[in-house]
Structures are given as structure tokens and as C-alpha cells.
Design a protein around this motif. Sequence first.
Motif, PDB file in Angstrom:
ATOM      1  N   HIS A  98      -3.468  -1.735  -8.114  1.00 13.21           N
ATOM      2  CA  HIS A  98      -4.804  -2.295  -7.449  1.00 13.21           C
ATOM      3  C   HIS A  98      -6.051  -1.701  -8.093  1.00 13.21           C
ATOM      4  O   HIS A  98      -6.993  -2.010  -7.857  1.00 13.21           O
ATOM      5  CB  HIS A  98      -5.037  -1.884  -5.900  1.00 13.21           C
ATOM      6  CG  HIS A  98      -3.659  -2.368  -4.896  1.00 13.21           C
ATOM      7  ND1 HIS A  98      -3.673  -3.682  -4.578  1.00 13.21           N
ATOM      8  CD2 HIS A  98      -2.551  -1.665  -4.593  1.00 13.21           C
ATOM      9  CE1 HIS A  98      -2.037  -3.789  -3.772  1.00 13.21           C
ATOM     10  NE2 HIS A  98      -1.771  -2.450  -3.741  1.00 13.21           N
ATOM     11  N   ASP A 153       0.849  -1.169   0.038  1.00 17.84           N
ATOM     12  CA  ASP A 153       0.004   0.066  -0.103  1.00 17.84           C
ATOM     13  C   ASP A 153       0.917   1.048   0.189  1.00 17.84           C
ATOM     14  O   ASP A 153       1.537   1.590   0.982  1.00 17.84           O
ATOM     15  CB  ASP A 153      -0.694   0.100   1.422  1.00 17.84           C
ATOM     16  CG  ASP A 153      -1.900   1.294   1.268  1.00 17.84           C
ATOM     17  OD1 ASP A 153      -1.539   2.002   0.491  1.00 17.84           O
ATOM     18  OD2 ASP A 153      -2.843   1.311   2.248  1.00 17.84           O
ATOM     19  N   ASN A 202      -0.762   3.005  -5.933  1.00 21.10           N
ATOM     20  CA  ASN A 202      -1.812   2.097  -5.976  1.00 21.10           C
ATOM     21  C   ASN A 202      -2.892   1.974  -7.101  1.00 21.10           C
ATOM     22  O   ASN A 202      -3.369   0.916  -7.214  1.00 21.10           O
ATOM     23  CB  ASN A 202      -2.736   2.787  -4.703  1.00 21.10           C
ATOM     24  CG  ASN A 202      -1.907   2.373  -3.358  1.00 21.10           C
ATOM     25  OD1 ASN A 202      -1.167   1.446  -3.013  1.00 21.10           O
ATOM     26  ND2 ASN A 202      -2.075   3.509  -2.285  1.00 21.10           N
ATOM     27  N   ASN A 242      -8.935   4.675  -0.716  1.00 17.81           N
ATOM     28  CA  ASN A 242      -8.651   5.232   0.893  1.00 17.81           C
ATOM     29  C   ASN A 242      -7.584   6.072   0.632  1.00 17.81           C
ATOM     30  O   ASN A 242      -7.126   7.096   1.618  1.00 17.81           O
ATOM     31  CB  ASN A 242      -8.015   3.837   1.464  1.00 17.81           C
ATOM     32  CG  ASN A 242      -7.748   4.373   2.861  1.00 17.81           C
ATOM     33  OD1 ASN A 242      -8.531   4.830   3.796  1.00 17.81           O
ATOM     34  ND2 ASN A 242      -6.314   4.093   3.229  1.00 17.81           N
ATOM     35  N   ASN A 243      -6.423   5.942  -0.528  1.00 17.79           N
ATOM     36  CA  ASN A 243      -5.384   6.861  -0.690  1.00 17.79           C
ATOM     37  C   ASN A 243      -6.044   8.409  -0.868  1.00 17.79           C
ATOM     38  O   ASN A 243      -5.184   9.363  -0.501  1.00 17.79           O
ATOM     39  CB  ASN A 243      -4.657   6.146  -1.842  1.00 17.79           C
ATOM     40  CG  ASN A 243      -3.071   6.912  -1.582  1.00 17.79           C
ATOM     41  OD1 ASN A 243      -2.209   6.242  -2.003  1.00 17.79           O
ATOM     42  ND2 ASN A 243      -2.913   7.991  -1.205  1.00 17.79           N
ATOM     43  N   ILE A 254      -8.023   0.321  -1.702  1.00 19.14           N
ATOM     44  CA  ILE A 254      -6.717   0.903  -1.427  1.00 19.14           C
ATOM     45  C   ILE A 254      -6.510   2.082  -2.099  1.00 19.14           C
ATOM     46  O   ILE A 254      -6.251   3.040  -1.513  1.00 19.14           O
ATOM     47  CB  ILE A 254      -5.448   0.050  -1.796  1.00 19.14           C
ATOM     48  CG1 ILE A 254      -5.459  -1.312  -0.889  1.00 19.14           C
ATOM     49  CG2 ILE A 254      -4.157   0.591  -1.664  1.00 19.14           C
ATOM     50  CD1 ILE A 254      -4.669  -2.431  -1.209  1.00 19.14           C
ATOM     51  N   GLN A 277       1.470  -8.755   0.448  1.00 18.02           N
ATOM     52  CA  GLN A 277       1.597  -7.542  -0.055  1.00 18.02           C
ATOM     53  C   GLN A 277       3.363  -7.542  -0.340  1.00 18.02           C
ATOM     54  O   GLN A 277       3.868  -6.366   0.139  1.00 18.02           O
ATOM     55  CB  GLN A 277       1.373  -6.277   0.654  1.00 18.02           C
ATOM     56  CG  GLN A 277      -0.087  -5.980   0.709  1.00 18.02           C
ATOM     57  CD  GLN A 277      -0.606  -4.784   1.482  1.00 18.02           C
ATOM     58  OE1 GLN A 277       0.205  -4.074   1.933  1.00 18.02           O
ATOM     59  NE2 GLN A 277      -1.995  -4.477   1.149  1.00 18.02           N
TER      60      GLN A 277
END
Length: 921
Positions: free
Chosen positions: A248, A198, A244, A257-258, A254, A733
Motif C-alpha cells: 500500500h 492488512d 503493508n 496505522n501499522n 494502512i 483485500q
Amino acid sequence: MRGGDGILGNREVERRNAFVSTTRRKWLKRREIWLVVLGVILHAVYMMSIFDIYFKTPIVHGMDPVAPRFSAPAKRLVLLVADGLRADKFFEPDSEGHYRAPFLRSIIKGQGRWGVSHARPPTESRPGHVAIIAGFYEDPSAVTKGWKANPVEFDSVFNQSRHTFAFGSPDIIPIFCGAVPHSTWNAYPHEFEDFATDASFLDEWSFDQFQSLLNRSSEDSKLEKLLLQDHLVIFLHLLGCDSNGHAHRPYSSIYLNNVKVVDRIAERTYHLIEDYYKDNSTAYIFTADHGMSDKGSHGDGHPSNTDTPLVAWGAGIKYPKPMLSTNHSHCSFRFVDEHMHDTPTPTEWGLHGIERVDVNQADIAPLMSTLIGLPCPVNSVGSLPLDYINMIEVEEVHAVLANTEQVLNQFLRKSYIKQSNSLYFKPFKPLANCSSILDQIEHLISVRDYEAAMKLSENLRSLALQGLHYFQTYDWLMLMTVITLGYIGWMIYLVLHILQSYTSLPGNMLRKEQAVHQRNYTRKVYLFGCMLMGLLSVLLFLEHSPPLYHAYTTMTVFLWTQIVSEYWLIKALWKHLHGRKFNYIVKLLVTTVVSVVILEFLVNSFTDRKLYTWCFLTIGVTASLYLYNSIPWRSGIPIFVCIACWFLSVFTLMPAEIPDNNQLVIVSGAMIILIGIVARWLNLHAEGKYWLSISNHEVEKPKFPMLFQLQALLVGLSSVMVSLSTSHRTQKQELLALHQLINWSIAGFSMVLPLFSANGLLSRLTSIFLGFAPTFLLLSIGYEAVFYGALALVLMAWIIFENTVLYFSKVKKSSASTNNEIDSVIFKLDERCLQLSDVRIPLIFMILFNVAFFGTGNFASIASFEISSVYRFITVFSPFLMAALLIFKLFIPFMLVIYFPVAMACQKGEQFKIYLDGVNR
């Protein structure tokens, strides 16, 4: 006895021995080696013209900065760039109706202005940041000269600032601060950019570095003095969304959320600055360099890549303004990404009641310069967006005039350089009296007619930008003419070579005319060609043209000199065609028309991949019906050809955005092994004269008996590694070093094994197919792995079809009378002349060539392919290695298209020399 009929006429039987003589063979080999060398050089030279025509650098030097004549609204500027942040993901709410950027939305509604910044392709990090910070659109060729350093020097807001503090990615920060002495910067190690993790911690790192800097200033008086200066720039590069998004996808939790992380960093930065300075003299700009497509890539001109958020607030920035119908202006204006001005704001953004001010990405540079009272970067082509700046009217006029003069200075410099180097100069007429327009603007300002002065300044700036484009494309007509003539000349030259070497043109007439005239004529043509080359080179030298301009013209003149020197061949060809029957002329014209239609079909397929579906459905039916009429259906060959073509037709209906499906990749490995097993069985056990004759099956002892088993094992092992590598990377990850080593070893070792395959046709083709399969599987993420097997089946069907045609042509020839029909095949020492029907071979090759590239994406842009394809080999950001792996993946189907007919030609020997020649042409 009359000879057979080639593409253009009859050749007597006694001439065939001369055609296949040893002397002619050696001459033909030397000539074709020369043609290959010439072709490589020609295409290498002409490919470079792309950079001279489309990617010529817009930078010129020798202009002085235009000093602002207004007071700076702000003392310092904070620039926050969220790399790879899409506008829609930033503005829209999540599934629960909550907005992801609450702080910046509160700014939009209460303290500042907002809009969409439109980026220009290529939507990559380097050109995006150059547009934001330097104000111009860097040509894409710059990334080939230096990814992490400036290949050419250019001015920027950072250069003009008194001091710049910058923190972020090692791929961006050094570009703008590495050579700036008045800068303080830091970048994290490259190892931090790991797509298996992440990446939001990278954004936190940038903020922590800046926070630490402010904390140290209380103990460092020198640092404190730097921080308290005016004309200060603070730049935080936030890479998390980009990393990300690649790893992703932008719709993943992810990535989304970033977006929240970026918003919190913007909030913390704002409060940190305001608490430190306490003077309300800081301007803030929040934006992104580019967006992100749904498949986690960027680079092209899709709105998801070109539309980025822009939020500005603080000192010198206007407050929000309600959306009114009278606010709209310039509705016909288009941005650099070709999107219309005042495009509707999506309802889900919840901002339809607040005025939206869109800008071109390069407009941000003059905006930042104006806010802190700096000269605009001298190479900037951005237009100052007045709707963002809170200034009095007279200062607005002076700011726009400074922006106009800066753009005009570039135009004047380019005009001067071109005029001083041109023997015949064509000026940009609309700006012939630009000095008088500037005087008129100054006069209007002196009499306080600010509205008229503003309008005249903006018109002059628009003309200056048009003038820059005029000189940027000044040589386009000449270059395009030379390159077009060169390519046409190359095609004609190849056609003449084929007619001389592989057809049954009436040789008596040609040789008689050559013996009498050609030697003296050729000398004169070559002399004239050399004189023309010399004359053009002198003219280009006097105009101080780049060296490649000389290469373009020399190559084109050379080709046409070669063509004109074959005048007697062209004359003989015309005489021969003039004497042919009308039905043959009609046949020739019909073949030409069909060829042009197919080529036009290929051109249209670049924008509509679905055309290939109809193409292969039609080919499957047509080819199977032809085979059904030639050989019994019990052989299975007609059914196989039809099924193979129909199977491949499915893939161009699928979306270019390949969804992740590791189970499908694993199943594809099993399918590839199954195809290999069937081919192996046919090679060892097939019976019946059709399979044996068509495939040229010969039972022989292989050099390496266990080669097939080893290759099948590697395909199975690669399928297992697809599952292990992906599951571990997703859960932990990280990419294990052991998995990485195994994947690299499988990929490298498997591609060497086909060199040790047996000489049999099916053995060699099966080995080539299995040899590239492990690498392709490890680079696959979805249905493209199935495409690999489907393409191989069609290639095999094509080879079987061509073998059938040649086999029955020979059977027909052997059973025919001594008098041959038109277009019959001439076999002597396993050679024959080209026929008109052989045009189908290069046409089919071109269709398969394009399908190999466009079957699962769009080769015109690497961004249309998944970067996640390389994650089983490398996850730490390495642009050149990742691009190399991605390009190699694209070339594997292409290499199959080449190797299958090459293996076929090698197996059939001289009998199929025409087959290979048709493919290569």
C-alpha cells in the motif's frame, strides 16, 4: 574493374567469389558457433568474479569468544524489530499533529535514549537482521545460497544467550533460531503473508504468541525456570509495516496505522514483562531492519531505506540527555550508508531538545551483548555505543576492551590465514605491534587511567576494523587486473574476427605472409600460452586460491594467446593503414571519437535518465531529415520516425517512482491494439514503391488467418483483467483464485502465439509485439504500459530507417558507374562488406538496449521497480517467484529490442546478414 571499398581497403572483383564460397561459409559458421560458446563461458566465468571481489563473505572461523569482565546491567533483553519501518514515518506527526508512536516517544523523553540506526545496502530483511543480531554485514550472495536458513554458520547474540524466545516471520525466525538448541520459537505459516490484506495482524500474532508463552509458564514449571534465567533474549519480529509498505506504500493510511499498532505492541510488551518479573532488570531495544521507499520497495542506499528508528530503555540504559553544543563529536565521521554524523534532526520530529545518538546497524549487536553480559558475537564488526549504556567508568573501559579484542581476534585470524597461504605476504603494518598495545591498555587500567585506556582501546578497535577491510580486499588488485585484461582481450579478439571475416582487407599480402610464417609461429605462441597457464595455476594452487581464480587467469591467458597468434593479421592491418590516404585516417579517427562519446553518454545515463530525452529528440530530427531528403514526405515515413522518437523521449522525464494509474494501463491496452491494427492494415493494403520496398511487403496466405484477431483479443482481455483484478483486490483485500488463473493463462498463452505468425516482416513484428503485450500489461501499474508501445514504435522506425539506407545504397550502386567510390556497397549474392558507417548499427542498438532497461526505472537495483507489479499473479509472499516475475517484466522491453532486428534479418535474408551481425556485435 575495381572492387568496392570496405572498412579498410579495396578488394578486387575476382576475390568476391572466394569470399562467398561454400567452404568459407561453412568455416565462418563453425567459427562463429565457437565464438558464441566461448563468449557465453567467458561472461559466465567473469560474472562470478563479482562475488569474489565485492561479495566475498567476511566470516572467518577459529576465534574464541571474549568473556566480559564486568557485571551485566540487565538479566534479560527484549528485542523488538519492526520490519520495514522508516525513521521519518515513526518520528513525525500525522496530518492532525498527533504522533503515531506516543508510548515510545514518552520513553525517549523520560526513560531511555534514541537515535537513528543506519543500515548498509542491500537494505533487505535478511542482511538487516544479520547486522542487528550477529553484528556483521552479510555479503548479498548469501541470499542465493539460502533465504530461510544459514548458508554459512555464524555466531549471534542468540547463540551466546542462555535461552532465546522468538516469534514472528517464517522467513526470519528460522535463520537465527532453527539451529540453536537453547531456543524456543514459533513462526506463522507463509500463507499469512498476503499482500492483499492488512498485515498488521501479523504483529498481533507475534505478541499473542509471547503472551501465551508467559501465561503457560504458570502451569509449566520447566518453562517458568527457563523464563527466570539470566542472559535471556526475547525477540519479537513484527512484519506488518514491511508487508503493508510493499502493498500500500509507506504514505498510505494502512502503513501509518501499522506504526501505531507497533507502538501499542511495544507498550503492551513492556507492561507484560514488567508485571511478570517485577525486578526492573529488563533492557529493551526497539529498531527496524530497513526502511521503505515511497514506492513501496527497499534494497538500495536511499535514506528512506537506510534510516531506521532506534529506541533503548530499561536496565543498563542511560536516561535522556538534553541536547548541548558540547554533545557533538566526530562530526567528520560517516556511517556505513555514507550519511554524515550529527545530521540535523528534522524539526517536525519534535525531538530537537533531546540528544540523538545515531549508530551503525551492526553496533546494536555489541550493545545487546553488553547489556546482558554476553560475549560479543565472534564475527561482529560493530562498535559498542557507550552513549546508550549506563555503567561506571571502569566497566565501560572493560566493555570497550572486550569489544576491541573481539574485533582484533578476527583481524589476527584473517592475517594468519592469508599469511599461511601466501607465497609473498604483505602484512597490515599499523597493527604489527598490536600485542604491545593490548599490554599498554591493561597497564593503564591497572593504574586507573581509564580515560587513556578508553582512548587507546577505541583507536585499536578502529585499526582492527581497517585491518579487516584490508584483508577483505587483499586480492582486489590482482582480480581486477586479470578481469580487466580478460574483457579487453575479448573485445580485441572480436574485432580481429570481424576484420578477417567481414571486411575487404587486402588478402594477397596477408595470405602470403601467413603461408610462410604463421604455422610455426602459432605453434610457438600456443606452447608459450600453455606454459604460462600452467605456471599461474601452480602458483594459485600453492596459495590455496579458490577454483574460480584458476578459471579467471586461464581464460585471460587463453584470449591473449589467441590475439598474439594473429600477429600477422595485426601486422598486415598496420601496413594497410599506413598506406591509406590522410582523409581516410581522419574519417576513421572521427568515427572512433564519436563512438567513444556515445559510449560515455551511455555511462552517464546510468545516473541521469534525462539524457535520453535529448538523445531521442536529436535522433528524431536527424533521422527524419535524412529520410526527407531520400524519400518523399508524402510516404509518411519521415514524419512517423520523428514522432516515434519524440514520443519515447517523454518517458525518461517521468519519475522512476511509477504512480498507480490503472486507467492509464487500460488505455495503453487500447493503444497497443490500435498500433497492431495500423501495422496489420499496412501489411495488407500499403501501396507505393517506398512502403513496399522498404518493408519488403509480400502478399501471402497466412498459416493461421485468425492469429491477429486472437492476439488482439488477448490484449483486450488482459486490459479487462487489469481492472477486475485490481478493483477486487483493493475492495475485498484478496486476489480471487479465478482471476489469478485467468491472468496466468493469458500471460502464458499469449507468448506462444508469435511462433505461429506469418513470414512477412510486418506480420512477424506485429505478432511479437502483440504476443508480449498481455503479460506486460498484467505486470504494469502505470505509465510503463504506454512506454511499451512507444518503444515498439521507435524500433519499427529504426528498422524502416535501416531498410531505407540499404535500399538506396543498392539503388545507387545499380545506377553508378563500374568505378566505385570509397565506402560504396558491394553486393554479390546479396552480401556486402562492412563499412565504416555501419558502426551506427551497434551504437543505436546499445542506446535502445539501455532505454529498454532505464526508460521506466533503474535496472541496477530491482528495488527501483514496483513489487506491486506482481499482485495480479501472486500476493502471498514468495521472494523468488516475485523476483522472477519482476525480472521477466524488465526483460520484456529488452526482448523486443532483440526480436525486432532478428525478425528483420530473417526476412531480408543474406542481404541483411550484416544488419544482424552489427546488432549482435
